[in-house]
Design an enzyme around this catalytic site. Sequence first.
Site, PDB file in Angstrom:
ATOM      1  N   PRO A 135       0.797  -1.241   0.000  1.00 40.68           N
ATOM      2  CA  PRO A 135       0.000   0.000   0.000  1.00 40.68           C
ATOM      3  C   PRO A 135       0.820   1.277   0.000  1.00 40.68           C
ATOM      4  O   PRO A 135       0.791   2.051   0.946  1.00 40.68           O
ATOM      5  CB  PRO A 135      -0.827  -0.130   1.277  1.00 40.68           C
ATOM      6  N   CYS A 136       1.503   1.511  -1.092  1.00 41.81           N
ATOM      7  CA  CYS A 136       2.304   2.723  -1.190  1.00 41.81           C
ATOM      8  C   CYS A 136       1.410   3.962  -1.276  1.00 41.81           C
ATOM      9  O   CYS A 136       1.855   5.069  -1.024  1.00 41.81           O
ATOM     10  CB  CYS A 136       3.218   2.647  -2.404  1.00 41.81           C
ATOM     11  N   HIS A 137       0.125   3.748  -1.600  1.00 39.79           N
ATOM     12  CA  HIS A 137      -0.780   4.890  -1.690  1.00 39.79           C
ATOM     13  C   HIS A 137      -1.105   5.479  -0.329  1.00 39.79           C
ATOM     14  O   HIS A 137      -1.660   6.563  -0.243  1.00 39.79           O
ATOM     15  CB  HIS A 137      -2.068   4.470  -2.397  1.00 39.79           C
TER      16      HIS A 137
END
Length: 165
Positions: A135-137
């Site tokens: 989950p780089c977002h």
Amino acid sequence: MRQLPPQSEPTFGFTDSPFGECCIVFSTEGICALTFPEDRESALYDIEQRFPETNFTQNDAKAKRFASMIFEKKEIPTLNPIGTDFQQTVWNALKNIPVGETTTYTKIAEAIGRSKAVRAVGTAIGANPIAFLIPCHRVIRTDGGLGGFRWGLEVKKKMLEWEKK
DNA sequence: AGGACAACGGTCT
DNA sequence: AGACCGTTGTCCT
């Protein structure tokens, strides 16, 4: 003669997602890429750049099955991200961010014990091959700004909205 | 509020 | 050795 166990050959496929069409790439070990490309041509180019040695066959049905597992059942399949030691460390840290929450590039740097490497952390996050599942977002700037997103800030915004509530 | 800028560290050429 | 970056704190206007 006994049948060999089912082999999972390298495949890729396009499928719908809550954030537009995505491309899921499977190695024999698991998902090695999940992208949200502008168009299919650039998706293929991306695969070719990332895995020049590997031959993938297209299987949209498989991609669709996994998409429903990921976005509807909200399960996380086996992942197989390829990267340097530093990148692996950063990507692992991302998995600890709870759904619906955000953190900052600075906090990730601190979490992995490299508080001075903020800039490098940003670069490593940008190199995340498996969007959404890693989950780089959920990483934004210290000043509250959205930061960047490989597949466009609109998609990043949508993901955060979708996970909220 | 927003722009310029230097320092930071990993990665690529 | 240099350049490039999903950053950040500081110093401006």
